[in-house]
Design an enzyme around this catalytic site. Structure first.
Site, PDB file in Angstrom:
ATOM      1  NE  ARG A 165      -3.188  -2.959   0.312  1.00  0.00           N
ATOM      2  CZ  ARG A 165      -3.792  -3.566  -0.647  1.00  0.00           C
ATOM      3  NH1 ARG A 165      -3.796  -3.053  -1.878  1.00  0.00           N
ATOM      4  NH2 ARG A 165      -4.411  -4.725  -0.450  1.00  0.00           N
ATOM      5  CD  GLU A 182      -5.947  -8.824   5.651  1.00  0.00           C
ATOM      6  OE1 GLU A 182      -6.913  -8.246   5.126  1.00  0.00           O
ATOM      7  OE2 GLU A 182      -4.790  -8.360   5.664  1.00  0.00           O
ATOM      8  NE  ARG A 240      -1.775  -3.630  12.419  1.00  0.00           N
ATOM      9  CZ  ARG A 240      -2.333  -4.029  11.276  1.00  0.00           C
ATOM     10  NH1 ARG A 240      -2.253  -5.299  10.917  1.00  0.00           N
ATOM     11  NH2 ARG A 240      -2.986  -3.169  10.529  1.00  0.00           N
ATOM     12  NE  ARG A 248     -13.035  -6.709   7.068  1.00  0.00           N
ATOM     13  CZ  ARG A 248     -12.133  -6.613   6.105  1.00  0.00           C
ATOM     14  NH1 ARG A 248     -12.188  -7.416   5.064  1.00  0.00           N
ATOM     15  NH2 ARG A 248     -11.167  -5.735   6.177  1.00  0.00           N
ATOM     16  CG  ASP A 294      -8.983  -2.635   5.392  1.00  0.00           C
ATOM     17  OD1 ASP A 294      -8.680  -3.293   4.387  1.00  0.00           O
ATOM     18  OD2 ASP A 294      -8.148  -2.025   6.099  1.00  0.00           O
ATOM     19  CD  GLU A 323      -5.441  -0.618   1.658  1.00  0.00           C
ATOM     20  OE1 GLU A 323      -4.991  -0.385   2.800  1.00  0.00           O
ATOM     21  OE2 GLU A 323      -5.905  -1.717   1.322  1.00  0.00           O
TER      22      GLU A 323
HETATM   23  O1  GCW Z   1      -5.890  -2.448   4.756  1.00  0.00           O
HETATM   24  C1  GCW Z   1      -5.672  -3.831   4.607  1.00  0.00           C
HETATM   25  C2  GCW Z   1      -4.677  -3.891   3.512  1.00  0.00           C
HETATM   26  C3  GCW Z   1      -3.557  -4.881   3.725  1.00  0.00           C
HETATM   27  C4  GCW Z   1      -3.028  -4.722   5.141  1.00  0.00           C
HETATM   28  C5  GCW Z   1      -4.151  -5.060   6.108  1.00  0.00           C
HETATM   29  C6  GCW Z   1      -3.728  -4.792   7.560  1.00  0.00           C
HETATM   30  C7  GCW Z   1      -0.768  -4.955   5.910  1.00  0.00           C
HETATM   31  O2  GCW Z   1      -5.345  -4.153   2.296  1.00  0.00           O
HETATM   32  O3  GCW Z   1      -2.562  -4.590   2.765  1.00  0.00           O
HETATM   33  O4  GCW Z   1      -1.930  -5.594   5.362  1.00  0.00           O
HETATM   34  O5  GCW Z   1      -5.314  -4.284   5.890  1.00  0.00           O
HETATM   35  O6  GCW Z   1      -4.095  -3.731   8.072  1.00  0.00           O
HETATM   36  O7  GCW Z   1      -3.058  -5.656   8.132  1.00  0.00           O
END
Ligand code: GCW
Length: 671
Positions: free
Chosen positions: A158, A284, A317, A334, A363, A391
């Site tokens: 990003r 993820e 996190r 989610r 997000d 992003e």
């Molecule tokens: O915002 C999303 C992004 C990922 C990112 C993830 C996160 C670092 O698409 O690229 O990974 O969240 O915050 O961990």
């Protein structure tokens, strides 16, 4: 006087405005007195000397002998002794500065405060301050951090401003002067902590905590230390088996705790003041305690015990959710994940664990509600996470001034107890602010020079969450472009209209994900509509939006009762979030008297018109800001207009095809 070029590399430390000091003031500033052994205080004096020269053309000498007229720099105790004048500023990392012809003072409550005072003096001089000016200030929160999502191969996840400042070809590889300049810019906006590698810790990055890389990490830490900045390393929770000699990473297996304790001993041998480890786990696809039937507290506390002897902190996190969702199952949501995962663990974390929580439950979308964990967590230290890198807000191609939205986050009232806005909780119930950084090796650091305002704005808000977007924009414009009222008015107008503009053509009313998959630039209305990521808008022929009220996923139920009721009622839910919380028929009449469908058309037509106005405004100051910055920003504005038109036409066509209802003004919608 000819048009002096905006030196994009210097960002907000330009001094283009105030460079005609009185002779008396110039004499006073030209003798900097410092007499303290602290590395950061010495740097404060050096920064004042450097800034006076580079920003105002004033040559200043540094001495340890007091002789008026002079400018005394140091902690309040030292300054009081040197000047015989009692100076007091006792709020941590705070400062007080006074400008006088005989005696000017930069006094800090501590070493960092002294440094922040020196930078603030330079910035106030650049904004036109002179003799008689005084200011006392201190940061609201103790943690003001930027996370790098930089990979060892030199790419940045990003990232939209060139390769990583720190890495290249799987090595730590940097220009020391560039890193020092980066530390300078960070410290000038009060940043005191920096994680230097991607939270997705993959491949070679896992080895940053080994002797293969630690000597070079230590050298980086040496560059940041005089600027009052401590480093953090992102670690991979699976390291014990992924490069270690264990066959497990089970946090309750004593061998794993010992493995991390030894690892911490090694890391702190090289970097004794490392702030700690940043962890993305069970998210993820990253390794984590769930693999072993353990929870986040088990995982975080095991690491915390390893760091405890070194005064290290684990920042854990909360961006976790089951990323294998089924779009058919409308009960899954989610948005509920962070609260569902972490509220039950409140109080379970060790005192050197701090949770890092994204400001919204999804997000970093163009507009999200504030995560319900804020205000609800009572016994767990936590940070609020923002994203400076654009992003979902234009990739630093589109101008999009993020403090405009961030101020709404800080003003949100969680309705949990007293003083319960996010801003009001900063520095007490919320331990600080962190953001995903936006800089790379581009000469102007941020791709679009106007995106520097977002980096600046994050730092200023982390320091003082009561600042308004207008105040931040105005300060950044003066410090970057100077004091010409016409230029200031134009750039302020562009910044302040840029967020509503972007929201209009991109994702109004809290609809969220309509971006292209994985890239996240440009429209793909159904790009995420059938994905496993839980990111749906569920538009059909009659309605759009997700029912998150008690009749739907009951995400609203995670808020304090007053907010739960407010969000759950379409009549009281803020219209800029209504599609996040409600499934709304296109025929629904909104506050402006038009139905939802017409408002979708109107926002997208208006967004393009607003980009055209931004371009005209920028063109209007072409002969006042120097050709380089004018051209680089104007080129990006051209791409932004193309993007806005694409969003307008794709979104309007999508909803026209779904409903068959034309625009009430008969404007062109393609079939
Ligand atoms: O915002 C999303 C992004 C990922 C990112 C993830 C996160 C670092 O698409 O690229 O990974 O969240 O915050 O961990």
């Amino acid at each position: 006087m000819g048009i002096s070029e905006v030196r994009e590399y210097d960002c907000w430390l330009q001094g283009r405005g105030q460079n005609q000091f009185s002779d008396a003031l110039k004499n006073c500033l030209s003798r900097i007195v410092v007499k303290e052994d602290c590395l950061v205080v010495k740097q404060a004096a050096l920064e004042l000397q450097r800034g006076l020269k580079r920003m105002f053309g004033v040559d200043a000498a540094i001495t340890d002998t007091i002789q008026k007229p002079c400018t005394v720099v140091g902690t309040a105790t030292a300054v009081s002794e040197l000047t015989g004048k009692t100076v007091s500023c006792d709020r941590a990392e705070g400062f007080c500065i006074e400008i006088g012809d005989e005696l000017s003072v930069v006094a800090g409550a501590d070493c960092n405060g002294t440094l922040y005072g020196a930078f603030r003096l330079l910035m106030e001089l650049a904004k036109g301050a002179g003799t008689g000016f005084s200011l006392e200030d201190a940061p609201r929160s103790g943690i003001r951090m930027i996370n790098h999502w930089d990979n060892l191969d030199g790419t940045i996840e990003r990232g939209y401003a060139g390769p990583s400042l720190f890495y290249k070809d799987d090595k730590i590889d940097y220009d020391p002067q560039r890193i020092e300049d980066y530390a300078r810019l960070l410290a000038s906006i009060g940043i005191n902590c920096l994680s230097i590698n991607n939270v997705n810790v993959r491949k070679t990055a896992k080895l940053l905590i080994t002797e293969q890389f630690l000597p070079d990490v230590a050298k980086l830490a040496d560059i940041f230390r005089p600027f009052g900045i401590r480093l953090m390393l992102s670690i991979n929770f699976g390291a014990p088996y992924s490069f270690g000699d264990l066959d497990t990473a089970d946090p309750l297996d004593p061998r794993v705790g010992e493995w991390w304790a030894k690892r911490a001993d090694l890391v702190y041998k090289y970097i004794p003041d490392l702030a700690g480890f940043l962890v993305k786990a069970d998210s993820e696809g990253e390794a984590g305690p769930f693999q072993y039937g353990r929870d986040h507290a088990d995982g975080a506390n095991m690491l915390a015990k390893a760091l405890k002897p070194h005064n290290g902190t684990v920042i854990w996190r909360c961006f976790v959710y089951n990323c294998t969702q089924d779009w058919r199952d409308q009960t899954q949501d989610r948005a509920c994940a962070a609260y569902d995962h972490f509220m039950p663990l409140d109080g379970r974390f060790d005192d050197n664990v701090i949770l890092q929580i994204k400001h919204g439950p999804y997000d970093f979308q163009v507009r999200e509600p504030v995560t319900p964990l804020f205000g609800a967590l009572k016994k767990t230290r936590h940070l609020i996470e923002f994203q400076i890198t654009q992003e979902y807000t234009g990739h630093q191609i589109d101008v999009c001034f993020l403090p405009y939205m961030w101020q709404d986050v800080y003003h949100f009232d969680t309705k949990h107890g007293e003083n319960s806005t996010i801003g009001g909780m900063m520095g007490n119930r919320i331990s600080g602010a962190v953001a995903v950084g936006s800089v790379g090796r581009d000469e102007n650091w941020t791709g679009n020079t106007l995106s520097q305002a977002n980096w600046f704005g994050f730092g200023r808000l982390a320091w003082n969450p009561d600042l308004t977007a207008e105040e931040i924009a105005d300060e950044w414009v003066k410090l970057t472009f100077g004091l010409d009222p016409e230029v200031d008015a134009a750039v302020n107008k562009i910044l302040m209209m840029s967020y509503p503009t972007y929201e209009n053509y991109n994702a109004p009313f809290g609809v969220c994900f309509m971006v292209t998959r994985s890239l996240h630039y440009g429209p793909d209305i159904e790009g995420y509509e059938y994905s496993r990521w839980g990111t749906y808008h569920r538009a059909n022929w009659e309605a759009v939006g997700v029912d998150r009220t008690p009749s739907g996923t009951n995400y609203t139920g995670q808020y304090a009762p007053e907010n739960a009721a407010m969000f759950a009622d379409l009549a009281t839910c803020p219209e800029n979030l209504m599609l996040f919380f409600h499934r709304v028929p296109y025929s629904y009449v909104m506050k402006n008297g038009k139905n939802l469908l017409q408002n979708i058309y109107d926002t997208h037509f208006k967004g393009v018109e607003q980009v055209e106005e931004i371009i005209r405004t920028w063109e209007g100051i072409q002969d006042k800001i120097g050709s380089a910055v004018y051209a680089s920003v104007r080129e990006r504005m051209g791409r932004q207009l193309t993007n806005a038109i694409e969003w307008r036409d794709v979104v309007n066509t999508y909803f026209h095809r779904h409903t068959g209802i034309p625009d009430e003004q008969g404007r062109k919608i393609y079939d």
